[in-house]
Design an enzyme around this catalytic site. Sequence first.
Site, PDB file in Angstrom:
ATOM      1  N   CYS A   5      -1.936  15.908 -24.481  1.00 38.80           N
ATOM      2  CA  CYS A   5      -2.754  15.238 -25.494  1.00 38.80           C
ATOM      3  C   CYS A   5      -3.931  16.147 -25.839  1.00 38.80           C
ATOM      4  CB  CYS A   5      -3.266  13.902 -24.965  1.00 38.80           C
ATOM      5  SG  CYS A   5      -4.209  12.974 -26.201  1.00 38.80           S
ATOM      6  N   CYS A  55      -1.725   7.544 -16.648  1.00 42.53           N
ATOM      7  CA  CYS A  55      -0.994   8.403 -17.567  1.00 42.53           C
ATOM      8  C   CYS A  55      -1.227   9.870 -17.259  1.00 42.53           C
ATOM      9  CB  CYS A  55      -1.467   8.022 -18.961  1.00 42.53           C
ATOM     10  SG  CYS A  55      -1.402   9.264 -20.196  1.00 42.53           S
ATOM     11  N   GLY A  84      -0.342  11.028 -24.748  1.00 44.64           N
ATOM     12  CA  GLY A  84      -0.546  11.395 -26.146  1.00 44.64           C
ATOM     13  C   GLY A  84      -1.234  10.322 -26.958  1.00 44.64           C
ATOM     14  N   GLU A  85      -1.653  10.714 -28.140  1.00 45.80           N
ATOM     15  CA  GLU A  85      -2.301   9.799 -29.094  1.00 45.80           C
ATOM     16  C   GLU A  85      -1.275   9.518 -30.201  1.00 45.80           C
ATOM     17  OE1 GLU A  85      -5.157   7.891 -29.916  1.00 45.80           O
ATOM     18  OE2 GLU A  85      -3.788   7.562 -31.577  1.00 45.80           O
ATOM     19  N   CYS A 125      -9.691  13.161 -23.170  1.00 42.63           N
ATOM     20  CA  CYS A 125     -10.581  12.156 -22.560  1.00 42.63           C
ATOM     21  C   CYS A 125     -10.808  12.547 -21.094  1.00 42.63           C
ATOM     22  CB  CYS A 125      -9.961  10.767 -22.644  1.00 42.63           C
ATOM     23  SG  CYS A 125      -9.619  10.292 -24.350  1.00 42.63           S
ATOM     24  N   GLU A 136       6.192  11.175 -19.335  1.00 43.04           N
ATOM     25  CA  GLU A 136       6.275   9.995 -18.482  1.00 43.04           C
ATOM     26  C   GLU A 136       6.570   8.758 -19.311  1.00 43.04           C
ATOM     27  OE1 GLU A 136       2.809  11.600 -15.435  1.00 43.04           O
ATOM     28  OE2 GLU A 136       2.460   9.842 -16.676  1.00 43.04           O
ATOM     29  N   SER A 155      -8.734   1.657 -27.925  1.00 49.10           N
ATOM     30  CA  SER A 155      -9.443   1.931 -26.678  1.00 49.10           C
ATOM     31  C   SER A 155     -10.896   2.216 -27.008  1.00 49.10           C
ATOM     32  CB  SER A 155      -8.814   3.148 -25.980  1.00 49.10           C
ATOM     33  OG  SER A 155      -7.508   2.839 -25.584  1.00 49.10           O
ATOM     34  N   LEU A 156     -11.778   1.324 -26.615  1.00 51.01           N
ATOM     35  CA  LEU A 156     -13.205   1.539 -26.875  1.00 51.01           C
ATOM     36  C   LEU A 156     -13.885   2.155 -25.649  1.00 51.01           C
ATOM     37  CD1 LEU A 156     -14.372  -1.542 -28.967  1.00 51.01           C
ATOM     38  CD2 LEU A 156     -13.277   0.565 -29.718  1.00 51.01           C
ATOM     39  N   HIS A 157     -13.756   1.480 -24.501  1.00 50.21           N
ATOM     40  CA  HIS A 157     -14.291   1.983 -23.228  1.00 50.21           C
ATOM     41  C   HIS A 157     -15.810   2.104 -23.183  1.00 50.21           C
ATOM     42  CE1 HIS A 157     -10.151   2.530 -22.371  1.00 50.21           C
ATOM     43  NE2 HIS A 157     -10.011   3.732 -22.868  1.00 50.21           N
ATOM     44  N   SER A 183      -1.160   1.883 -29.411  1.00 45.36           N
ATOM     45  CA  SER A 183      -2.503   1.945 -28.836  1.00 45.36           C
ATOM     46  C   SER A 183      -3.159   3.273 -29.214  1.00 45.36           C
ATOM     47  CB  SER A 183      -2.399   1.832 -27.314  1.00 45.36           C
ATOM     48  OG  SER A 183      -3.671   1.942 -26.733  1.00 45.36           O
TER      49      SER A 183
HETATM   50  S1  SF4 Z   1      -6.570   8.571 -22.671  1.00 42.39           S
HETATM   51 FE1  SF4 Z   1      -4.955   8.708 -24.242  1.00 42.39          FE
HETATM   52  S2  SF4 Z   1      -5.993   9.676 -25.964  1.00 42.39           S
HETATM   53 FE2  SF4 Z   1      -7.290  10.098 -24.193  1.00 42.39          FE
HETATM   54  S3  SF4 Z   1      -6.563  12.070 -23.416  1.00 42.39           S
HETATM   55 FE3  SF4 Z   1      -5.412  10.487 -22.308  1.00 42.39          FE
HETATM   56  S4  SF4 Z   1      -3.514  10.277 -23.476  1.00 42.39           S
HETATM   57 FE4  SF4 Z   1      -4.995  11.320 -24.818  1.00 42.39          FE
END
Ligand code: SF4
Length: 340
Positions: A110, A333, A160-161, A114, A88, A215-217, A192
Site C-alpha cells: 500500500c 493486515c 491496499g487502498e 499508515c 492476504e 477510516s478516521l482514527h 473501506s
Molecule cells: S491501513 Fe490501509 S490504507 Fe493505511 S497503509 Fe494499511 S492498507 Fe494502506
Amino acid sequence: MPRSSLADLTLADLEALLARWGCNPANAVRIMRSFYRCRELPGSLPKGLAERLERELPGGSTSLAQRRVSADGTVKLLLRLADGRAVESVLMPDYRADRAAGCLSSQVGCALGCGFCATGRSGFERDLTAGEMVEQYRALRRQAAALGRRVQTAVFMGMGEPLLNLEAVLAAIRRLTEPSLDVLGCRQIMVSTAGIVPGIHALFDSGLPVKLAVSLHAPDDETRARLLPPARRYPLLDILAAAGRFQARNRRTVTVQYCLLKGVNDSPEHARRLAALLRGRQMHVNLLRYSSTGAPYEASDDAAQERFLAELAARGVVAHARRQRGADIDAACGQLRARP
Ligand code: SF4
C-alpha cells in the site's frame, strides 16, 4: 496481465468467447456458476468444451502459500500470485453457524504508509487485477465450505487502498454481483477507504449500491495526519461530506472505523470531539482494537474503550467495539506477508 482464468472474464466475456468457439453462449451461466461455487464444470457441457476451457483458461493466477487458523475460528490465507508476490485474505466466521465474512485485498502492499499498519510500512508493489480479487473470494469460499459456512459478506479491507485501484475493484464487484450467478449482492459488499475523497466520489459515480466504511482514527486533522498520511491531502470535513453524499444516495449507513490507540486518540476528549464531528450525520462508529504490528503504538485498554463508548453514546452516536479477531495468528493486515 494475460487472461489465464475464468476469474479474468465477465459473464459477457465468456458468452462472447463461447460464441467465437462456435458454442452456445447460454452455457456461460452454468460454467460461471460452477466456477464461483468452486465446483467441477457441469458434466453436461457440449463435447470438448470443458477440455478447451481447461486448456485455454487453466486458472492458477493464485495459489495457497500459507493458512493460519485462530483459536476464534478466523482463517488467514497468504495467497501467492502468478508473479510470485503475495497477498492476504481473511475469513471471519459469523456468530451464525452457517455464515462467514471474507476480507479481500485490493493491492500488493500500500502506498499510503499508515504508521500503525504492517502493509503500509512494507510499501506499494502493484495493484491487483479484478481476477485476482475474484480468486481471493473463491479461496475464502473454499475455506468457508470446509467449515460448513458460506461467504455471506465481502469487505475490501485487506491490504491496499481500494479506492486507489478503483477500476479493478469495481470490475471485481461487478463480477461478484452478476445477478444471474447469484454469488453476492451489492449490499453484501463493503468498500473501506482511508479517506480518498475523489475515490469516494468515483465510487458514488459508479452507481453500485455497496456499503462504505471510512477510516478516521482521529477526530481532528492534526492527530489524523500523524496516523494516516493521506489526511494531509483530505481534511476530515471533506471526507465526511463525500461519505455523507454517498450515504444519502445509497440509504445505507456509512461505517466510521476508529482504531483506539493508547494515549494517541482514545481520551474522553477525543470521543467528545468525534461525536461533535459526527453530529447529525447518522453514521455508525466501529471501534477497532489495535493488533500490534511492531509500530510504536499500543492498544487502548478495556477501561479506555468503555469510556470512549460511553462518551459517544451520551451524545447519541451509535458505536460498537468490534471484537478482535485472529490475535494469535498475526491478525493485522500485512503481518502474515511481512513474516520471513
Ligand atoms: S491501513 Fe490501509 S490504507 Fe493505511 S497503509 Fe494499511 S492498507 Fe494502506
